[in-house]
Motif scaffolding. Structure first.
Motif, PDB file in Angstrom:
ATOM      1  N   PHE A   8       0.932  -1.258   0.020  1.00 53.91           N
ATOM      2  CA  PHE A   8       0.103   0.060   0.036  1.00 53.91           C
ATOM      3  C   PHE A   8       0.827   1.195   0.070  1.00 53.91           C
ATOM      4  CE2 PHE A   8      -3.337  -2.718   1.583  1.00 53.91           C
ATOM      5  CZ  PHE A   8      -4.555  -2.298   0.841  1.00 53.91           C
ATOM      6  N   GLY A   9       1.822   1.366   0.641  1.00 54.14           N
ATOM      7  CA  GLY A   9       2.686   2.397   0.539  1.00 54.14           C
ATOM      8  C   GLY A   9       3.528   2.698  -0.546  1.00 54.14           C
ATOM      9  N   VAL A  28       4.102  10.523   2.237  1.00 50.96           N
ATOM     10  CA  VAL A  28       3.727   9.118   2.616  1.00 50.96           C
ATOM     11  C   VAL A  28       4.211   8.604   3.914  1.00 50.96           C
ATOM     12  CG1 VAL A  28       3.593   6.856   1.969  1.00 50.96           C
ATOM     13  CG2 VAL A  28       3.468   8.634   0.178  1.00 50.96           C
ATOM     14  N   VAL A  29       5.565   9.024   4.221  1.00 48.96           N
ATOM     15  CA  VAL A  29       6.073   8.592   5.277  1.00 48.96           C
ATOM     16  C   VAL A  29       5.577   9.199   6.599  1.00 48.96           C
ATOM     17  CG1 VAL A  29       8.233   8.476   6.563  1.00 48.96           C
ATOM     18  CG2 VAL A  29       8.221   7.935   4.318  1.00 48.96           C
ATOM     19  N   ARG A  75       2.130  17.414   1.770  1.00 53.98           N
ATOM     20  CA  ARG A  75       0.632  17.529   1.189  1.00 53.98           C
ATOM     21  C   ARG A  75       0.535  16.076   0.572  1.00 53.98           C
ATOM     22  NH1 ARG A  75      -2.373  22.446  -1.380  1.00 53.98           N
ATOM     23  NH2 ARG A  75      -1.768  23.151   0.601  1.00 53.98           N
ATOM     24  N   PRO A  76      -0.690  15.439   0.626  1.00 56.33           N
ATOM     25  CA  PRO A  76      -0.557  13.962   0.075  1.00 56.33           C
ATOM     26  C   PRO A  76      -1.146  14.207  -1.242  1.00 56.33           C
ATOM     27  CG  PRO A  76      -2.347  14.163   1.635  1.00 56.33           C
ATOM     28  CD  PRO A  76      -1.382  15.260   1.826  1.00 56.33           C
ATOM     29  N   GLY A  77      -0.955  13.512  -2.298  1.00 56.77           N
ATOM     30  CA  GLY A  77      -1.483  13.875  -3.767  1.00 56.77           C
ATOM     31  C   GLY A  77      -2.821  13.231  -3.525  1.00 56.77           C
ATOM     32  N   LYS A  78      -3.729  13.882  -4.900  1.00 62.67           N
ATOM     33  CA  LYS A  78      -5.060  13.690  -4.724  1.00 62.67           C
ATOM     34  C   LYS A  78      -5.400  12.228  -4.701  1.00 62.67           C
ATOM     35  CE  LYS A  78      -9.179  15.025  -7.645  1.00 62.67           C
ATOM     36  NZ  LYS A  78      -9.635  15.767  -8.808  1.00 62.67           N
ATOM     37  N   ALA A 109      -4.415   3.307   4.938  1.00 58.20           N
ATOM     38  CA  ALA A 109      -4.395   1.827   5.221  1.00 58.20           C
ATOM     39  C   ALA A 109      -2.984   1.243   5.762  1.00 58.20           C
ATOM     40  CB  ALA A 109      -4.809   1.125   3.835  1.00 58.20           C
ATOM     41  N   ALA A 110      -1.818   2.020   4.907  1.00 54.84           N
ATOM     42  CA  ALA A 110      -0.433   1.663   5.015  1.00 54.84           C
ATOM     43  C   ALA A 110      -0.078   1.635   6.538  1.00 54.84           C
ATOM     44  CB  ALA A 110       0.460   2.121   4.114  1.00 54.84           C
TER      45      ALA A 110
END
Length: 277
Positions: free
Chosen positions: A20-21, A33-34, A198-201, A209-210
């Motif tokens: 998932f990551g 992400v991290v 900022r996470p991507g769309k 989940a990751a």
């Protein structure tokens, strides 16, 4: 047997979390992400404290924070090595180091598994090398990424070793300290390098989940380490790339090369030997 089952399940969950990551990093920057996976894990571990109660002590938090610092640094160094080097060199170097360090540490601490289990450990180390092999770009192998990969493996291996030192009555509080430290580390790095967090769309559900799966795997490892030898539980947990590969094969349709397929088979053999010892 309980420790073997917990550690093997830990490897499956770790591998799923990495899957998932990996999907998330296709849509978002790595540091974002991290950080978000670490924050998710931090939030996820708090409701577990009544289910796995423990005593909050300075020692428990200190070991957990040290583990979080080692693991967080390992992640950052790993991604830097991947960015600068050849993946087919970086990935197995990191995986082998992270698997071997806890094994050596456990033996130095006086652990003496049965001969059959030691055979399983040797088979598992070979499996880790093989499942981590990926077709690389032909070219000159530079020293810096290799050193980063070694340092990354040391960080991941130290995470396992440090969690083994946690007092048995600490519950999951060391994992809270671990996540708190890794979150602070990523935030400081992001501020120092002016990277966006900022996470991507559309990537947030995958990142969450990751994060949940990664923390669940950490809990499983902590429980396994409290019940079994570091030599055995750490090498079993290090087999996580096998489950990542299988998910990529059956979910994304990616093909396993013959070397990786052999590694998956050896991983199953290693689990069998260790469980039968």
């Amino acid at each position: 047997m309980t420790a073997v089952l917990l550690a093997t399940t830990c490897a499956v969950v770790y591998g799923t979390a990495d899957f998932f990551g990996g999907l998330a990093t296709r849509r978002s920057r790595v540091l974002a992400v991290v950080l978000l996976t670490q924050l998710t894990g931090l939030v996820f571990v708090l409701p577990l404290t009544p289910l796995l109660p423990g005593v909050i002590t300075p020692a428990a938090l200190a070991w957990g924070m040290a583990a979080g610092l080692a693991g967080g640094a390992g992640v950052i160094l790993f991604y830097r090595a991947l960015a600068d080097g050849v993946m087919s060199v970086v990935a197995p170097t990191t995986a082998t180091t992270s698997a071997a360090l806890p094994v050596v540490s456990g033996l130095l601490m006086g652990e003496r598994p049965e001969p059959l289990a030691l055979g399983g450990v040797a088979l598992a180390l070979l499996a880790v090398i093989l499942v981590s092999r990926t077709p690389g770009t032909v070219g000159k192998v530079r020293l810096r990424p290799v050193l980063q990969a070694l340092a990354s493996g040391i960080g991941f291996g130290a995470f396992f070793v440090l969690l083994k030192q946690v007092p048995a009555d600490a519950g999951v509080w060391p994992l809270f300290g671990s996540r708190l430290m890794s979150v602070l580390l990523v935030v400081v790095l992001a501020l120092a390098t002016h990277r966006t967090l900022r996470p991507g769309k559309g990537s947030l559900p995958v990142i969450v989940a990751a994060g949940i799966l990664d923390m669940a795997a950490n809990v499983l490892f902590l429980l396994a380490a409290q019940r079994g030898m570091l030599v055995l539980v750490s090498v079993l947990a290090s087999l996580y790339p096998a489950s990542t590969l299988l998910l990529a094969r059956y979910v994304l349709g990616e093909r396993l090369n013959p070397v990786q397929a052999t590694g998956v088979a050896l991983a199953l053999g290693a689990v069998t030997l260790i469980a039968g010892a």
